[in-house]
Motif scaffolding. Structure first.
Motif, PDB file in Angstrom:
ATOM      1  N   LEU A  15       0.826  -1.208   0.000  1.00 36.02           N
ATOM      2  CA  LEU A  15       0.000   0.000   0.000  1.00 36.02           C
ATOM      3  C   LEU A  15       0.864   1.263   0.000  1.00 36.02           C
ATOM      4  CD1 LEU A  15      -2.856  -1.064   2.441  1.00 36.02           C
ATOM      5  CD2 LEU A  15      -2.866  -1.064  -0.054  1.00 36.02           C
ATOM      6  N   ALA A  16       2.013   1.204   0.681  1.00 33.56           N
ATOM      7  CA  ALA A  16       2.897   2.371   0.721  1.00 33.56           C
ATOM      8  C   ALA A  16       3.532   2.637  -0.642  1.00 33.56           C
ATOM      9  CB  ALA A  16       3.982   2.164   1.775  1.00 33.56           C
ATOM     10  N   GLU A  17       3.807   1.574  -1.400  1.00 33.91           N
ATOM     11  CA  GLU A  17       4.475   1.702  -2.693  1.00 33.91           C
ATOM     12  C   GLU A  17       3.496   1.872  -3.850  1.00 33.91           C
ATOM     13  OE1 GLU A  17       6.754  -1.870  -2.864  1.00 33.91           O
ATOM     14  OE2 GLU A  17       8.006  -1.319  -1.136  1.00 33.91           O
ATOM     15  N   LEU A  18       2.214   1.727  -3.598  1.00 37.31           N
ATOM     16  CA  LEU A  18       1.218   1.819  -4.657  1.00 37.31           C
ATOM     17  C   LEU A  18       1.198   3.236  -5.231  1.00 37.31           C
ATOM     18  CD1 LEU A  18      -0.808  -0.305  -5.738  1.00 37.31           C
ATOM     19  CD2 LEU A  18      -2.554   0.831  -4.364  1.00 37.31           C
ATOM     20  N   PRO A  19       1.393   3.382  -6.533  1.00 36.92           N
ATOM     21  CA  PRO A  19       1.384   4.737  -7.124  1.00 36.92           C
ATOM     22  C   PRO A  19       0.007   5.381  -6.964  1.00 36.92           C
ATOM     23  CG  PRO A  19       2.340   3.112  -8.637  1.00 36.92           C
ATOM     24  CD  PRO A  19       1.696   2.339  -7.532  1.00 36.92           C
ATOM     25  N   ALA A  20      -0.034   6.530  -6.305  1.00 36.76           N
ATOM     26  CA  ALA A  20      -1.316   7.197  -6.043  1.00 36.76           C
ATOM     27  C   ALA A  20      -2.039   7.530  -7.344  1.00 36.76           C
ATOM     28  CB  ALA A  20      -1.082   8.461  -5.220  1.00 36.76           C
ATOM     29  N   HIS A  21      -1.301   7.974  -8.350  1.00 37.23           N
ATOM     30  CA  HIS A  21      -1.920   8.329  -9.625  1.00 37.23           C
ATOM     31  C   HIS A  21      -2.587   7.117 -10.261  1.00 37.23           C
ATOM     32  CE1 HIS A  21      -1.920   8.856 -14.053  1.00 37.23           C
ATOM     33  NE2 HIS A  21      -2.357  10.058 -13.753  1.00 37.23           N
ATOM     34  N   ASP A  22      -1.916   5.959 -10.211  1.00 34.96           N
ATOM     35  CA  ASP A  22      -2.484   4.754 -10.813  1.00 34.96           C
ATOM     36  C   ASP A  22      -3.733   4.297 -10.061  1.00 34.96           C
ATOM     37  OD1 ASP A  22      -0.515   4.840 -12.657  1.00 34.96           O
ATOM     38  OD2 ASP A  22       0.436   2.950 -12.125  1.00 34.96           O
ATOM     39  N   LEU A  23      -3.717   4.427  -8.742  1.00 33.05           N
ATOM     40  CA  LEU A  23      -4.901   4.073  -7.961  1.00 33.05           C
ATOM     41  C   LEU A  23      -6.066   4.982  -8.334  1.00 33.05           C
ATOM     42  CD1 LEU A  23      -6.316   2.497  -5.708  1.00 33.05           C
ATOM     43  CD2 LEU A  23      -5.359   4.144  -4.070  1.00 33.05           C
ATOM     44  N   GLU A  24      -5.813   6.280  -8.423  1.00 37.48           N
ATOM     45  CA  GLU A  24      -6.869   7.240  -8.771  1.00 37.48           C
ATOM     46  C   GLU A  24      -7.408   6.974 -10.176  1.00 37.48           C
ATOM     47  OE1 GLU A  24      -4.940  10.959  -8.265  1.00 37.48           O
ATOM     48  OE2 GLU A  24      -4.800  10.778  -6.080  1.00 37.48           O
ATOM     49  N   THR A  25      -6.513   6.657 -11.103  1.00 41.05           N
ATOM     50  CA  THR A  25      -6.940   6.373 -12.470  1.00 41.05           C
ATOM     51  C   THR A  25      -7.796   5.111 -12.522  1.00 41.05           C
ATOM     52  OG1 THR A  25      -4.931   7.397 -13.341  1.00 41.05           O
ATOM     53  CG2 THR A  25      -6.154   5.959 -14.831  1.00 41.05           C
ATOM     54  N   THR A  26      -7.406   4.096 -11.755  1.00 41.75           N
ATOM     55  CA  THR A  26      -8.190   2.861 -11.694  1.00 41.75           C
ATOM     56  C   THR A  26      -9.603   3.134 -11.199  1.00 41.75           C
ATOM     57  OG1 THR A  26      -6.205   1.537 -11.270  1.00 41.75           O
ATOM     58  CG2 THR A  26      -8.316   0.539 -10.686  1.00 41.75           C
ATOM     59  N   VAL A  27      -9.700   3.909 -10.139  1.00 41.84           N
ATOM     60  CA  VAL A  27     -11.014   4.247  -9.568  1.00 41.84           C
ATOM     61  C   VAL A  27     -11.855   5.001 -10.593  1.00 41.84           C
ATOM     62  CG1 VAL A  27     -12.190   5.632  -7.805  1.00 41.84           C
ATOM     63  CG2 VAL A  27     -10.207   4.230  -7.190  1.00 41.84           C
ATOM     64  N   THR A  28     -11.238   5.936 -11.302  1.00 44.16           N
ATOM     65  CA  THR A  28     -11.960   6.707 -12.329  1.00 44.16           C
ATOM     66  C   THR A  28     -12.473   5.804 -13.437  1.00 44.16           C
ATOM     67  OG1 THR A  28     -10.640   8.685 -11.880  1.00 44.16           O
ATOM     68  CG2 THR A  28     -11.757   8.567 -14.007  1.00 44.16           C
ATOM     69  N   LEU A  29     -11.624   4.888 -13.903  1.00 48.70           N
ATOM     70  CA  LEU A  29     -12.014   3.986 -14.985  1.00 48.70           C
ATOM     71  C   LEU A  29     -13.128   3.026 -14.561  1.00 48.70           C
ATOM     72  CD1 LEU A  29      -8.503   3.097 -16.467  1.00 48.70           C
ATOM     73  CD2 LEU A  29     -10.260   4.519 -17.535  1.00 48.70           C
ATOM     74  N   LEU A  30     -12.971   2.427 -13.389  1.00 48.79           N
ATOM     75  CA  LEU A  30     -13.958   1.444 -12.932  1.00 48.79           C
ATOM     76  C   LEU A  30     -15.270   2.106 -12.522  1.00 48.79           C
ATOM     77  CD1 LEU A  30     -11.772  -1.059 -10.856  1.00 48.79           C
ATOM     78  CD2 LEU A  30     -12.335  -1.073 -13.298  1.00 48.79           C
ATOM     79  N   GLY A  31     -15.217   3.397 -12.223  1.00 50.91           N
ATOM     80  CA  GLY A  31     -16.421   4.106 -11.817  1.00 50.91           C
ATOM     81  C   GLY A  31     -17.117   4.838 -12.946  1.00 50.91           C
ATOM     82  N   ASP A  32     -16.587   4.722 -14.167  1.00 49.56           N
ATOM     83  CA  ASP A  32     -17.181   5.412 -15.311  1.00 49.56           C
ATOM     84  C   ASP A  32     -18.344   4.582 -15.860  1.00 49.56           C
ATOM     85  OD1 ASP A  32     -17.854   6.650 -17.663  1.00 49.56           O
ATOM     86  OD2 ASP A  32     -15.800   6.874 -18.384  1.00 49.56           O
ATOM     87  N   PRO A  33     -19.591   5.031 -15.708  1.00 52.02           N
ATOM     88  CA  PRO A  33     -20.745   4.226 -16.138  1.00 52.02           C
ATOM     89  C   PRO A  33     -20.823   4.037 -17.651  1.00 52.02           C
ATOM     90  CG  PRO A  33     -21.440   6.441 -15.515  1.00 52.02           C
ATOM     91  CD  PRO A  33     -20.001   6.327 -15.138  1.00 52.02           C
ATOM     92  N   LYS A  34     -20.066   4.836 -18.429  1.00 59.23           N
ATOM     93  CA  LYS A  34     -20.095   4.702 -19.874  1.00 59.23           C
ATOM     94  C   LYS A  34     -19.182   3.580 -20.367  1.00 59.23           C
ATOM     95  CE  LYS A  34     -21.060   9.627 -20.565  1.00 59.23           C
ATOM     96  NZ  LYS A  34     -20.565  10.899 -21.164  1.00 59.23           N
ATOM     97  N   ARG A  35     -18.403   3.024 -19.464  1.00 58.49           N
ATOM     98  CA  ARG A  35     -17.454   1.976 -19.846  1.00 58.49           C
ATOM     99  C   ARG A  35     -17.916   0.603 -19.365  1.00 58.49           C
ATOM    100  NH1 ARG A  35     -12.601   3.726 -21.758  1.00 58.49           N
ATOM    101  NH2 ARG A  35     -12.048   5.916 -21.452  1.00 58.49           N
ATOM    102  N   ARG A  36     -17.601  -0.418 -20.161  1.00 59.96           N
ATOM    103  CA  ARG A  36     -17.827  -1.795 -19.733  1.00 59.96           C
ATOM    104  C   ARG A  36     -16.552  -2.304 -19.075  1.00 59.96           C
ATOM    105  NH1 ARG A  36     -18.594  -7.098 -23.564  1.00 59.96           N
ATOM    106  NH2 ARG A  36     -16.647  -6.223 -24.389  1.00 59.96           N
TER     107      ARG A  36
END
Length: 287
Positions: free
Chosen positions: A119-140
């Motif tokens: 968790l300490a080494e997890l890139p914050a930007h990549d985590l935020e991008t993942t959340v954005t992608l998985l939370g986008d209702p227009k995407r499968r």
């Protein structure tokens, strides 16, 4: 190296390198890891720099020379290809603690450290991008797991299904899987779980999704799946364990983190979706 792979170390030091040394770094990262095993002359030619620049690049990373850098890279590649059998034979028979407290203490220390470091080494930007992608209702969302990691793919997928529509776990049967993948396009987010020993279909799937214009999220270990080369987001986890089997505990912690943030990002829509799924389950007698 402080943690992670040599590729991670190179990326962390890009800002400290000279322009010529950065050219060497980009050549090695573009063809990682095999590009790092080429001769000094070959790397220099591909980067358009001199041989001494390649040597200085290795020195900037803390190595005594390019051969030392390559030795570290070969060692890393051996770790990437490790199997439960090779790890077992290398370590010998795991210690049989007769004291239950000792066994629990050793396991507790190993897993808690692995989770904390992941968790300490997890890139914050990549985590935020993942959340954005998985939370986008227009995407499968399309999820793929491996020999063991199909459990993780299913775990993440089942959570997402309760929060939003258009979530697909890739079927196992060839005809069904082929049909599902034939329709991949730029609206899709393909989530790939791939840990050592890496599976060829994970790489092929990531490459296919990228070619179709889709987004690719890769959950992997610190040595990085080959599928990472085609990923928009890479979420690496430590796999330290008290047995010859790599642990998926840290990866599960990353998934739990992603789930919590996607739920928060979706807000009221996730609440509505949960309410509808709960009502449907009651209607057909599943709860």
């Amino acid at each position: 190296m402080s943690h992670g792979t040599l590729a991670d170390e190179i990326r962390r030091n890009l800002g400290e390198l000279s322009p010529a040394e950065r050219k060497v770094a980009r050549v090695i990262l573009a063809g990682y890891p095999s590009a790092g095993l080429e001769t000094v002359a070959s790397v220099a030619e591909r980067a358009g720099v001199s041989g001494p620049t390649v040597l200085r690049f290795a020195g900037r990373l803390g190595f005594g020379g390019f051969p030392e850098f390559q030795a570290a890279l070969r060692s890393e590649m051996q770790e990437r290809e490790a199997s439960p059998l090779s790890l077992y034979e290398a370590a010998g028979v795991p210690p049989g603690d007769s004291d239950e407290g000792t066994l629990l203490a050793r396991s507790g220390a190993t897993f808690s450290t692995a989770v904390a470091r992941t968790l300490a080494e997890l890139p914050a930007h990549d985590l935020e991008t993942t959340v954005t992608l998985l939370g986008d209702p227009k995407r499968r969302i399309v999820l793929r797991g491996g020999r063991f990691t199909h459990l993780l793919a299913r775990y993440l997928g089942l959570h997402l299904m309760q929060m939003r529509d258009a979530v697909l776990l890739l079927p196992d049967r060839d005809v069904e899987r082929t049909a599902a993948l034939s329709g991949l396009d730029r609206r899709d987010v393909v989530v790939v779980f791939d840990y050592r020993r890496y599976e060829p279909d994970a790489l092929a799937l990531a490459q296919l999704a990228a070619e179709r214009g889709g987004k690719v999220v890769v959950f992997t270990d610190t040595w990085l799946s080959p599928a990472s080369a085609h990923a928009d987001v890479v979420l690496p986890s430590r796999v330290s364990s008290t047995s010859p089997y790599d642990s998926l505990v840290p990866s599960l912690a990353v998934i739990e983190t992603v789930v919590a943030h996607v739920l928060a990002a979706l807000g009221p829509s996730a609440h509505d979706h949960l309410r509808r799924t709960e009502a449907t389950a009651r209607r057909i007698g599943l709860v």
